[in-house]
Design an enzyme around this catalytic site. Sequence first.
Site, PDB file in Angstrom:
ATOM      1  N   GLU A  15     -64.154 -79.541  -8.265  1.00 51.67           N
ATOM      2  CA  GLU A  15     -63.895 -79.691 -10.085  1.00 51.67           C
ATOM      3  C   GLU A  15     -65.537 -80.795 -10.285  1.00 51.67           C
ATOM      4  O   GLU A  15     -65.697 -80.620 -11.429  1.00 51.67           O
ATOM      5  CB  GLU A  15     -63.248 -79.688 -10.823  1.00 51.67           C
ATOM      6  CG  GLU A  15     -62.394 -79.436 -10.732  1.00 51.67           C
ATOM      7  CD  GLU A  15     -61.185 -79.210 -11.895  1.00 51.67           C
ATOM      8  OE1 GLU A  15     -60.075 -78.190 -12.381  1.00 51.67           O
ATOM      9  OE2 GLU A  15     -60.092 -80.282 -11.661  1.00 51.67           O
ATOM     10  N   GLY A  81     -55.948 -71.700 -16.586  1.00 51.71           N
ATOM     11  CA  GLY A  81     -54.637 -70.483 -16.618  1.00 51.71           C
ATOM     12  C   GLY A  81     -55.264 -69.946 -17.718  1.00 51.71           C
ATOM     13  O   GLY A  81     -55.154 -71.158 -18.621  1.00 51.71           O
ATOM     14  N   MET A 178     -53.005 -78.656 -15.852  1.00 54.43           N
ATOM     15  CA  MET A 178     -52.134 -79.999 -15.497  1.00 54.43           C
ATOM     16  C   MET A 178     -52.230 -81.468 -15.928  1.00 54.43           C
ATOM     17  O   MET A 178     -51.380 -82.338 -14.964  1.00 54.43           O
ATOM     18  CB  MET A 178     -52.118 -79.928 -13.763  1.00 54.43           C
ATOM     19  CG  MET A 178     -51.346 -78.311 -13.690  1.00 54.43           C
ATOM     20  SD  MET A 178     -50.618 -78.093 -11.704  1.00 54.43           S
ATOM     21  CE  MET A 178     -49.503 -79.054 -11.395  1.00 54.43           C
ATOM     22  N   GLU A 179     -53.504 -81.568 -15.995  1.00 51.42           N
ATOM     23  CA  GLU A 179     -53.768 -83.001 -16.190  1.00 51.42           C
ATOM     24  C   GLU A 179     -54.498 -83.560 -18.136  1.00 51.42           C
ATOM     25  O   GLU A 179     -54.621 -84.583 -17.917  1.00 51.42           O
ATOM     26  CB  GLU A 179     -55.116 -82.932 -14.760  1.00 51.42           C
ATOM     27  CG  GLU A 179     -55.189 -83.501 -14.122  1.00 51.42           C
ATOM     28  CD  GLU A 179     -54.905 -81.735 -13.706  1.00 51.42           C
ATOM     29  OE1 GLU A 179     -55.741 -81.375 -13.654  1.00 51.42           O
ATOM     30  OE2 GLU A 179     -54.285 -81.410 -12.521  1.00 51.42           O
ATOM     31  N   ASP A 202     -58.191 -67.578 -13.742  1.00 46.05           N
ATOM     32  CA  ASP A 202     -57.226 -66.470 -13.654  1.00 46.05           C
ATOM     33  C   ASP A 202     -56.310 -66.850 -15.273  1.00 46.05           C
ATOM     34  O   ASP A 202     -56.357 -67.458 -15.452  1.00 46.05           O
ATOM     35  CB  ASP A 202     -55.543 -66.903 -12.656  1.00 46.05           C
ATOM     36  CG  ASP A 202     -55.635 -68.762 -13.327  1.00 46.05           C
ATOM     37  OD1 ASP A 202     -55.815 -69.767 -11.929  1.00 46.05           O
ATOM     38  OD2 ASP A 202     -54.526 -68.744 -13.798  1.00 46.05           O
TER      39      ASP A 202
END
Length: 234
Positions: A15, A81, A178-179, A202
């Site tokens: 990233e 996602g 997740m962050e 995804d």
Amino acid sequence: MFLEKIGIIGALDAEIDILLNSMENKREIKIGKTVFYEGRLSEKDVVVFKCGVGKVNAAIGANTAILKFDVSKIIFTGIAGAIDNKLNILDLVISTDLVQHDFDLTGFGYPLGLIDGEKSIKFKADETLVTIANNSATKILGEDKVYLGTIATGDQFVANKRQVNFIGETFGAKATEMEGAAVAQVALNYDIPFVVLRAMSDKADGSAHMDYNEFKPVAADHSAKIVVDMLKHI
Ligand code: ADE
């Protein structure tokens, strides 16, 4: 004159790779386990770093960037996602706001996601940074690939339709990762403007692990390239 420094965070090497490769006058500073890279990018002072996966890592990184590097704005760049079924892999979501979908004090009568002491379950991103991100993203990816909306954050890799539907219906979220909401909570604690950019790797369903591995590099690069352009307009 006030020379501002912009903090740019990714969770993974993929990233931030493009950003590190494009930086000038790069200096490395290690604090705890995190390696921060100070330097110039798009003729702006920046500090770029990989925070690692999950909300605690993200909070450690954002807090350190604010207190040790005095960043005045934060941009998070990376992959996610898709939750909204209108989204395709490689589409981009720019955060209007973020929520921690796994924060649960419902047993005490709180709505899911509400953190004790906060007024809302959603952490609002900076409107100016959202507009700048939208302009850069639509220029680079095309309007049909760019969405503004809620991003839902939790300490879990979402890989089933039931959870996708739950996060979509409960929070009206477009994407999950997740962050982001941890960075948002830290940034708002210090009144630091922030925005989160996430390209879809995804659809957070049964194929998520396979799609993630296939599309991670290209999705991560899309988001990082948009950040490079954004910096020219900040
Ligand atoms: N980051 C990329 N894809 C994700 C997913 N399906 N769940 C959580 N974080 C992600």
